[in-house]
Design a protein around this motif. Structure first.
Motif, PDB file in Angstrom:
ATOM      1  N   VAL A  38       0.840  -1.204   0.000  1.00 26.40           N
ATOM      2  CA  VAL A  38       0.000   0.000   0.000  1.00 26.40           C
ATOM      3  C   VAL A  38       0.870   1.247   0.000  1.00 26.40           C
ATOM      4  O   VAL A  38       0.628   2.194  -0.758  1.00 26.40           O
ATOM      5  CB  VAL A  38      -0.957  -0.002   1.221  1.00 26.40           C
ATOM      6  N   THR A  39       1.891   1.258   0.818  1.00 26.35           N
ATOM      7  CA  THR A  39       2.784   2.418   0.880  1.00 26.35           C
ATOM      8  C   THR A  39       3.521   2.613  -0.440  1.00 26.35           C
ATOM      9  O   THR A  39       3.619   3.733  -0.943  1.00 26.35           O
ATOM     10  CB  THR A  39       3.793   2.249   2.031  1.00 26.35           C
ATOM     11  N   ALA A  40       4.033   1.535  -1.006  1.00 23.86           N
ATOM     12  CA  ALA A  40       4.773   1.644  -2.266  1.00 23.86           C
ATOM     13  C   ALA A  40       3.891   2.131  -3.409  1.00 23.86           C
ATOM     14  O   ALA A  40       4.370   2.828  -4.305  1.00 23.86           O
ATOM     15  CB  ALA A  40       5.391   0.295  -2.621  1.00 23.86           C
ATOM     16  N   GLY A  90       4.115   8.713  -5.044  1.00 20.58           N
ATOM     17  CA  GLY A  90       3.946  10.096  -5.488  1.00 20.58           C
ATOM     18  C   GLY A  90       3.405  10.987  -4.381  1.00 20.58           C
ATOM     19  O   GLY A  90       3.846  12.123  -4.203  1.00 20.58           O
ATOM     20  N   THR A  91       2.462  10.469  -3.627  1.00 24.70           N
ATOM     21  CA  THR A  91       1.906  11.218  -2.503  1.00 24.70           C
ATOM     22  C   THR A  91       2.958  11.434  -1.434  1.00 24.70           C
ATOM     23  O   THR A  91       3.027  12.508  -0.828  1.00 24.70           O
ATOM     24  CB  THR A  91       0.706  10.456  -1.903  1.00 24.70           C
ATOM     25  N   ALA A 130      -0.969   5.387   2.997  1.00 20.17           N
ATOM     26  CA  ALA A 130       0.472   5.459   2.786  1.00 20.17           C
ATOM     27  C   ALA A 130       1.104   6.529   3.658  1.00 20.17           C
ATOM     28  O   ALA A 130       2.245   6.384   4.096  1.00 20.17           O
ATOM     29  CB  ALA A 130       0.781   5.729   1.319  1.00 20.17           C
ATOM     30  N   LEU A 131       0.381   7.600   3.923  1.00 18.53           N
ATOM     31  CA  LEU A 131       0.945   8.675   4.740  1.00 18.53           C
ATOM     32  C   LEU A 131       1.165   8.226   6.180  1.00 18.53           C
ATOM     33  O   LEU A 131       2.234   8.467   6.750  1.00 18.53           O
ATOM     34  CB  LEU A 131       0.042   9.907   4.689  1.00 18.53           C
ATOM     35  N   ALA A 169       3.972   5.532   6.230  1.00 17.45           N
ATOM     36  CA  ALA A 169       5.303   6.104   6.014  1.00 17.45           C
ATOM     37  C   ALA A 169       5.766   6.892   7.229  1.00 17.45           C
ATOM     38  O   ALA A 169       6.937   6.823   7.615  1.00 17.45           O
ATOM     39  CB  ALA A 169       5.292   7.003   4.780  1.00 17.45           C
ATOM     40  N   ALA A 170       4.854   7.644   7.841  1.00 17.57           N
ATOM     41  CA  ALA A 170       5.235   8.424   9.015  1.00 17.57           C
ATOM     42  C   ALA A 170       5.613   7.518  10.184  1.00 17.57           C
ATOM     43  O   ALA A 170       6.638   7.734  10.831  1.00 17.57           O
ATOM     44  CB  ALA A 170       4.107   9.363   9.414  1.00 17.57           C
ATOM     45  N   SER A 171       4.798   6.491  10.445  1.00 16.13           N
ATOM     46  CA  SER A 171       5.075   5.657  11.617  1.00 16.13           C
ATOM     47  C   SER A 171       6.240   4.698  11.394  1.00 16.13           C
ATOM     48  O   SER A 171       7.137   4.605  12.226  1.00 16.13           O
ATOM     49  CB  SER A 171       3.823   4.893  12.042  1.00 16.13           C
ATOM     50  N   LEU A 172       6.239   3.981  10.264  1.00 13.98           N
ATOM     51  CA  LEU A 172       7.270   2.970  10.031  1.00 13.98           C
ATOM     52  C   LEU A 172       8.545   3.520   9.408  1.00 13.98           C
ATOM     53  O   LEU A 172       9.629   2.989   9.636  1.00 13.98           O
ATOM     54  CB  LEU A 172       6.714   1.857   9.145  1.00 13.98           C
TER      55      LEU A 172
END
Length: 132
Positions: free
Chosen positions: A23-25, A29-30, A96-97, A100-103
């Motif tokens: 999901v993150t990958a 772009g975001t 994804a936000l 990405a922020a947590s992990l």
């Protein structure tokens, strides 16, 4: 008990983590658009939360070690539970936000810089204000 609970849990956890990574990958772009904000939030929010945890520990009369643990727990995002809860409670939000922020930011920050910082802050706060 182990074959019923532990072995399946490890496989399911691996699949869950794989899905979170996919999901993150898929939203790279975001991430580029919000990268600076995510970096700042992922570093500043845990420090503020750790200060809240440290204050609570001091008010409760915890020992120095207990205060460091509480500050660290307060600073730590729930790396598995919160992203899943966010996807359910706010389905229109971009997962994804939060992932990405947590992990990608908060977890490495806490491991490398945060825990020693929280220990240092607790030692100095307890030396100034008493406690432990």
């Amino acid at each position: 008990m182990a074959p019923l609970f532990f072995s399946p849990f490890q496989g399911l956890l691996a699949l869950f983590l794989l899905e979170m990574g996919l999901v993150t990958a898929s939203q790279l772009g975001t991430l580029r658009r919000y990268g600076l904000f995510l970096l700042g939030f992922g570093v500043l929010a845990p420090v503020v939360a750790a200060l809240c945890g440290l204050t609570l520990a001091w008010l409760l009369g915890l020992s120095l070690g207990g205060a460091v643990v509480l500050a660290t727990l307060a600073a730590s995002a729930s790396y598995i539970a919160v992203p899943a809860a966010m996807r359910i409670s706010l389905p229109e939000a971009n997962p994804a936000l939060s992932l990405a922020a947590s992990l990608g930011v908060t977890f490495p920050f806490n491991v490398v810089v945060g825990i020693p910082l929280y220990h240092w802050l607790t030692r100095h706060a307890y030396a100034i204000f008493g406690g432990g």
